[in-house]
Design a protein around this motif. Sequence first.
Motif, PDB file in Angstrom:
ATOM      1  N   PRO A 191       5.316   4.302   7.941  1.00  0.00           N
ATOM      2  CA  PRO A 191       4.388   3.374   8.234  1.00  0.00           C
ATOM      3  C   PRO A 191       4.332   2.162   9.587  1.00  0.00           C
ATOM      4  O   PRO A 191       3.088   1.267   9.381  1.00  0.00           O
ATOM      5  CB  PRO A 191       5.162   2.226   7.274  1.00  0.00           C
ATOM      6  CG  PRO A 191       6.330   2.980   7.302  1.00  0.00           C
ATOM      7  CD  PRO A 191       6.612   4.347   7.927  1.00  0.00           C
ATOM      8  N   TRP A 211       1.679   2.976  11.915  1.00  0.00           N
ATOM      9  CA  TRP A 211       0.797   3.000  11.258  1.00  0.00           C
ATOM     10  C   TRP A 211      -0.129   1.572  11.144  1.00  0.00           C
ATOM     11  O   TRP A 211      -0.899   0.966  11.056  1.00  0.00           O
ATOM     12  CB  TRP A 211       0.787   3.136   9.621  1.00  0.00           C
ATOM     13  CG  TRP A 211      -0.696   3.027   8.643  1.00  0.00           C
ATOM     14  CD1 TRP A 211      -0.990   2.111   7.525  1.00  0.00           C
ATOM     15  CD2 TRP A 211      -1.996   4.083   8.972  1.00  0.00           C
ATOM     16  NE1 TRP A 211      -2.092   2.608   7.790  1.00  0.00           N
ATOM     17  CE2 TRP A 211      -2.904   3.586   8.399  1.00  0.00           C
ATOM     18  CE3 TRP A 211      -1.834   5.159   9.873  1.00  0.00           C
ATOM     19  CZ2 TRP A 211      -3.850   3.695   7.640  1.00  0.00           C
ATOM     20  CZ3 TRP A 211      -3.672   5.389  10.139  1.00  0.00           C
ATOM     21  CH2 TRP A 211      -4.310   4.443   8.887  1.00  0.00           C
ATOM     22  N   TYR A 212       0.927   0.755  11.201  1.00  0.00           N
ATOM     23  CA  TYR A 212       0.944  -0.331  11.630  1.00  0.00           C
ATOM     24  C   TYR A 212       0.225  -1.059  12.746  1.00  0.00           C
ATOM     25  O   TYR A 212      -0.787  -1.842  13.072  1.00  0.00           O
ATOM     26  CB  TYR A 212       1.617  -1.803  10.612  1.00  0.00           C
ATOM     27  CG  TYR A 212       2.101  -3.146  10.585  1.00  0.00           C
ATOM     28  CD1 TYR A 212       1.824  -3.929   9.538  1.00  0.00           C
ATOM     29  CD2 TYR A 212       2.015  -4.148  11.811  1.00  0.00           C
ATOM     30  CE1 TYR A 212       1.743  -5.461   9.736  1.00  0.00           C
ATOM     31  CE2 TYR A 212       1.988  -5.226  12.263  1.00  0.00           C
ATOM     32  CZ  TYR A 212       1.116  -5.835  11.262  1.00  0.00           C
ATOM     33  OH  TYR A 212       1.075  -7.249  11.203  1.00  0.00           O
ATOM     34  N   ARG A 258      -5.107  -1.604   7.218  1.00  0.00           N
ATOM     35  CA  ARG A 258      -3.691  -0.964   7.350  1.00  0.00           C
ATOM     36  C   ARG A 258      -2.688  -1.563   7.163  1.00  0.00           C
ATOM     37  O   ARG A 258      -1.911  -1.154   7.277  1.00  0.00           O
ATOM     38  CB  ARG A 258      -4.540  -0.665   8.834  1.00  0.00           C
ATOM     39  CG  ARG A 258      -3.644   0.102   9.565  1.00  0.00           C
ATOM     40  CD  ARG A 258      -4.190   0.636  10.700  1.00  0.00           C
ATOM     41  NE  ARG A 258      -5.067   1.743  10.210  1.00  0.00           N
ATOM     42  CZ  ARG A 258      -5.931   2.294  11.604  1.00  0.00           C
ATOM     43  NH1 ARG A 258      -5.998   1.956  12.986  1.00  0.00           N
ATOM     44  NH2 ARG A 258      -7.233   2.611  10.897  1.00  0.00           N
ATOM     45  N   THR A 300      -1.428  -1.727   3.658  1.00  0.00           N
ATOM     46  CA  THR A 300      -0.527  -0.885   3.162  1.00  0.00           C
ATOM     47  C   THR A 300      -0.075  -0.848   3.370  1.00  0.00           C
ATOM     48  O   THR A 300       1.777   0.271   3.105  1.00  0.00           O
ATOM     49  CB  THR A 300      -2.033   0.354   3.416  1.00  0.00           C
ATOM     50  OG1 THR A 300      -3.296  -0.372   2.707  1.00  0.00           O
ATOM     51  CG2 THR A 300      -1.357   1.319   3.543  1.00  0.00           C
ATOM     52  N   ALA A 301       0.418  -0.534   4.973  1.00  0.00           N
ATOM     53  CA  ALA A 301       2.361  -0.849   5.825  1.00  0.00           C
ATOM     54  C   ALA A 301       2.371  -1.293   5.228  1.00  0.00           C
ATOM     55  O   ALA A 301       3.665  -0.686   4.958  1.00  0.00           O
ATOM     56  CB  ALA A 301       1.526  -0.654   6.917  1.00  0.00           C
ATOM     57  N   THR A 302       2.477  -2.404   5.814  1.00  0.00           N
ATOM     58  CA  THR A 302       3.870  -3.647   4.811  1.00  0.00           C
ATOM     59  C   THR A 302       3.767  -3.189   3.091  1.00  0.00           C
ATOM     60  O   THR A 302       5.354  -3.315   3.016  1.00  0.00           O
ATOM     61  CB  THR A 302       4.012  -5.203   4.563  1.00  0.00           C
ATOM     62  OG1 THR A 302       3.225  -4.769   6.039  1.00  0.00           O
ATOM     63  CG2 THR A 302       4.173  -5.388   4.789  1.00  0.00           C
ATOM     64  N   SER A 362       3.777  -0.199   1.552  1.00  0.00           N
ATOM     65  CA  SER A 362       4.961   0.721   1.184  1.00  0.00           C
ATOM     66  C   SER A 362       6.365   0.778   1.967  1.00  0.00           C
ATOM     67  O   SER A 362       6.784   1.037   1.028  1.00  0.00           O
ATOM     68  CB  SER A 362       3.841   1.686   2.075  1.00  0.00           C
ATOM     69  OG  SER A 362       3.805   1.649   3.767  1.00  0.00           O
ATOM     70  N   LEU A 363       6.742   0.316   2.607  1.00  0.00           N
ATOM     71  CA  LEU A 363       8.097  -0.271   3.424  1.00  0.00           C
ATOM     72  C   LEU A 363       8.342  -1.401   1.714  1.00  0.00           C
ATOM     73  O   LEU A 363       9.382  -0.852   1.356  1.00  0.00           O
ATOM     74  CB  LEU A 363       8.137  -1.311   4.298  1.00  0.00           C
ATOM     75  CG  LEU A 363       8.627  -0.334   5.408  1.00  0.00           C
ATOM     76  CD1 LEU A 363       8.265  -1.319   6.540  1.00  0.00           C
ATOM     77  CD2 LEU A 363       8.815   1.018   5.623  1.00  0.00           C
TER      78      LEU A 363
END
Length: 547
Positions: free
Chosen positions: A111, A114-115, A473, A476-478, A480-481
């Motif tokens: 992630p 991705w970020y 994007r 979503t990355a944040t 997901s963590l």
Amino acid sequence: MIGELLNSFFGQHLPVLPVLLPMFTAVALLLIGDGGGQSSHGGTQLRARRWVSMTSVIFGAVLAWRLLTEAASGPLTVYPLGAWPAPFGIVLVIDRLSALMLALTWTIAAPVLWYSTGGWDSHGRHFHALFHFQLMGLSGAFITGDLFNLFVFFEVLLIASYVLMVHGQGRDRFRAGLHYVVLNLAASALFLIGLAIIYAVTGTLNMADLALRITQLEPEQASLLKAGAMVLLVVFGLKAAIAPLYMWLPTTYAAASAPVAALFAIMTKVGVYSIIRVHAVMLGEGAGHAAFAAAPWLLPIALLTTVLGVFGALAAHSLAQLVSYLTVSSIGIILAAVGLFTPESMSAALYYTVHSTLVMAALFLLVELVAAQRGAAGDHLQPAPPVAQPVALGLMTLLGAASAAGLPPLPGFLGKLMVLESAAATPAHTWVWAVVLGAGFLTLVGLARAGAILFWNVLPGRPDDCSAGSSGRLMTATLSLLALSLLLAVAASPLKRYTDATAAQLADRNGYADAVLNAVGGSAAQTTRPYRGGEGEVKLPGKAVAP
């Protein structure tokens, strides 16, 4: 036929792939080239770099989780490079602890990378190549079975981190980066001095061989060995950011770009991991005259680190500084559990390590999302116009803050509860309970203050670019963590069983030494041997191995 060959290759050489994969990926990314660091997002080179980089990280995460699955079944996996037996050759060792840290590293990397593809990777040159060199150093540090090669992988990850630290440039980054480089160069020199002392006493730096030789030392030799071990404690303490060696971290992490700071959340755990390997395992119970060399120092320093970290968070003037100081405080809680030197406290420390790393990585990404929507105020804790997404960012901040503070039923609460329970039967339980509970309360106060300023005490109007940081994007990355951190609460029981088994496995110094020192192979092949504290069969490709 091809599928069988590939399966055989990956089965035999799986332990070394987490090191080779990022290395070859970084080389490939350098060969693709970098068009000056300011390429258009739609540029062919940039798209190619992003595709290669993300594919490699996802594949690496799959490999790491496969190693975790194999380690969970019990056997310890030894990979002798070049088929040279330990202690003469280099060995990679996968046990439950190294597999856990490896999986945590690659799970966070996906992630975070991705970020970074949301724009940060185009703010400087060779971001993706450096990212993978960093992963190479992290992976190697967690799976090496030799102290000197631990030093080598330390240097690999540090060299990459020096450049990543100043990625995107800026006066604050260069100033913090200079201090960061100087301190780590000094630590590297001390690392070599500590290794030289240990080698002079024992004649080996292989961890398994050391575990046996330490038990045979005379009192005079043990005293010299403990001196070398204490030098290493200073080095590892600087890497982990414990008191009084933590002052570099808040400035460095607060100045770094968001994805770099999030990746650095796992870097401090390399120091923690090294302290566990050297002082809680090799110099733990059964180490003869050198046993528990760090015991008089580790717990008091860890508790002091927790207190200073939370006080720093209360005094922070920016959200990035606040999260950085909370990272220091969380390191203190982890090492306080390690410093109790019991299997129960070790299990609690490992659970809390996983939780704190995921939450802090998510909070570092969240800092930039909030700052980008506050205009000129950025992440400074001062009133500003409201953010464009108050509900989404507010809920994400609340979730991260509640878990960091240890509110039930979130994983931060469970981790701290495990630490408190493990300390209940020890003489230091009063201090541990007072510091952990007090730090949790003050963390909640500091985060509540920050949340009130950011989302409640706002000024009228809107910043000039209030939509910045609202990219799907980045969100979503944040998220997901944060979701992964929540999963720790849902999967608390199986993770606790894993950390319990890991603590039992670490206590079996003779089993570790037997597995490593008796690993042989006609080629550089994977060897698994019984390891008390776990279950599983002995397998060596092409050969039968007697227990």
